[in-house]
Scaffold this motif. Structure first.
Motif, short mmCIF file in Angstrom:
data_model
loop_
_atom_site.label_atom_id
_atom_site.label_comp_id
_atom_site.label_asym_id
_atom_site.label_seq_id
_atom_site.Cartn_x
_atom_site.Cartn_y
_atom_site.Cartn_z
N GLN A 14 0.80 -1.22 0.00
CA GLN A 14 0.00 0.00 0.00
C GLN A 14 0.84 1.28 0.00
N ALA A 15 2.09 1.20 0.41
CA ALA A 15 2.92 2.41 0.55
C ALA A 15 3.00 3.23 -0.74
N PRO A 16 3.32 2.63 -1.90
CA PRO A 16 3.38 3.46 -3.11
C PRO A 16 2.03 4.07 -3.47
N VAL A 17 0.94 3.37 -3.18
CA VAL A 17 -0.39 3.88 -3.50
C VAL A 17 -0.72 5.09 -2.65
N TYR A 18 -0.29 5.08 -1.40
CA TYR A 18 -0.57 6.21 -0.51
C TYR A 18 0.31 7.42 -0.80
N PHE A 19 1.53 7.19 -1.24
CA PHE A 19 2.47 8.30 -1.34
C PHE A 19 2.72 8.82 -2.76
N LEU A 20 2.81 7.94 -3.75
CA LEU A 20 3.16 8.40 -5.09
C LEU A 20 2.12 9.31 -5.74
N PRO A 21 0.82 8.94 -5.80
CA PRO A 21 -0.13 9.84 -6.46
C PRO A 21 -0.20 11.24 -5.85
N PRO A 22 -0.29 11.38 -4.52
CA PRO A 22 -0.34 12.75 -3.99
C PRO A 22 0.93 13.56 -4.28
N LEU A 24 3.04 13.14 -6.87
CA LEU A 24 3.10 13.47 -8.30
C LEU A 24 2.07 14.52 -8.69
N ILE A 25 0.89 14.47 -8.09
CA ILE A 25 -0.15 15.44 -8.42
C ILE A 25 0.20 16.83 -7.90
N SER A 26 0.88 16.90 -6.79
CA SER A 26 1.18 18.21 -6.20
C SER A 26 2.43 18.85 -6.80
N MET A 27 3.06 18.18 -7.74
CA MET A 27 4.30 18.72 -8.32
C MET A 27 4.07 19.21 -9.74
N GLY A 28 4.87 20.16 -10.10
CA GLY A 28 5.05 20.69 -11.45
C GLY A 28 3.92 20.65 -12.44
N PRO A 29 4.14 19.99 -13.58
CA PRO A 29 3.20 20.09 -14.70
C PRO A 29 1.81 19.54 -14.39
N LEU A 30 1.73 18.48 -13.61
CA LEU A 30 0.40 17.93 -13.29
C LEU A 30 -0.42 18.91 -12.48
N LYS A 31 0.21 19.57 -11.54
CA LYS A 31 -0.51 20.54 -10.71
C LYS A 31 -1.06 21.67 -11.58
N LYS A 32 -0.24 22.17 -12.47
CA LYS A 32 -0.68 23.26 -13.36
C LYS A 32 -1.81 22.79 -14.28
N TYR A 33 -1.66 21.58 -14.82
CA TYR A 33 -2.67 21.06 -15.73
C TYR A 33 -4.00 20.86 -15.01
N VAL A 42 -9.87 13.08 -11.65
CA VAL A 42 -10.25 11.70 -11.32
C VAL A 42 -9.56 10.69 -12.25
N PRO A 43 -9.60 10.88 -13.57
CA PRO A 43 -8.90 9.90 -14.42
C PRO A 43 -7.40 9.86 -14.18
N ILE A 44 -6.78 11.00 -13.96
CA ILE A 44 -5.33 11.03 -13.73
C ILE A 44 -4.99 10.38 -12.39
N THR A 45 -5.78 10.67 -11.37
CA THR A 45 -5.55 10.05 -10.06
C THR A 45 -5.73 8.53 -10.15
N THR A 46 -6.76 8.09 -10.86
CA THR A 46 -6.98 6.65 -11.03
C THR A 46 -5.80 6.00 -11.75
N TYR A 47 -5.33 6.64 -12.79
CA TYR A 47 -4.17 6.12 -13.53
C TYR A 47 -2.94 6.05 -12.61
N LEU A 48 -2.70 7.07 -11.84
CA LEU A 48 -1.54 7.07 -10.94
C LEU A 48 -1.65 5.99 -9.86
N VAL A 49 -2.85 5.73 -9.38
CA VAL A 49 -3.04 4.66 -8.39
C VAL A 49 -2.72 3.31 -9.03
N LEU A 50 -3.20 3.08 -10.25
CA LEU A 50 -2.91 1.83 -10.95
C LEU A 50 -1.41 1.67 -11.20
N VAL A 51 -0.75 2.73 -11.61
CA VAL A 51 0.70 2.67 -11.83
C VAL A 51 1.42 2.40 -10.51
#
Length: 100
Positions: A14-22, A24-33, A42-51
């Motif tokens: 569960q560790a990567p699921v809890y830490f990676l999406p938040p 990555l979303i709070s950084m750089g280009p994704l945050k601006k987008y 929602v689709p981007i967060t879902t994709y990041l959880v799956l990754v």
């Protein structure tokens, strides 16, 4: 020991699921987008959880060995005094498979 390793692997999965999406979303280009296109959150967060699961699962499986051994003194009492049918001697060590 088997229960401990199973519990630890499930927690580590569960560790990567809890830490990676938040992160990555709070950084750089994704945050601006996502501030420009909030409907994509929602689709981007879902994709990041799956990754994240895709990254975490192989790592979690690799942490523990596929086959482990445990002393006969450490197993349930009903298994401690089983005897090898070929030699008639009690088992001293049991081997178990992680069961992938």
């Amino acid at each position: 020991r088997g229960v401990y390793s199973t519990t630890a692997s499930r927690a580590l999965l569960q560790a990567p699921v809890y830490f990676l999406p938040p992160i990555l979303i709070s950084m750089g280009p994704l945050k601006k987008y996502l501030t420009k296109v909030p409907a994509a959150a929602v689709p981007i967060t879902t994709y990041l959880v799956l990754v994240s699961f895709g990254v975490g699962l192989p790592a979690t499986v690799a942490i523990f060995p596929q086959i482990s051994e445990i002393s006969a003194n450490d197993v349930d009492p009903k298994f401690q005094h089983l005897k090898n049918p070929d030699t008639g001697k009690p088992y001293e060590v049991y081997y178990y498979n992680k069961g992938l």
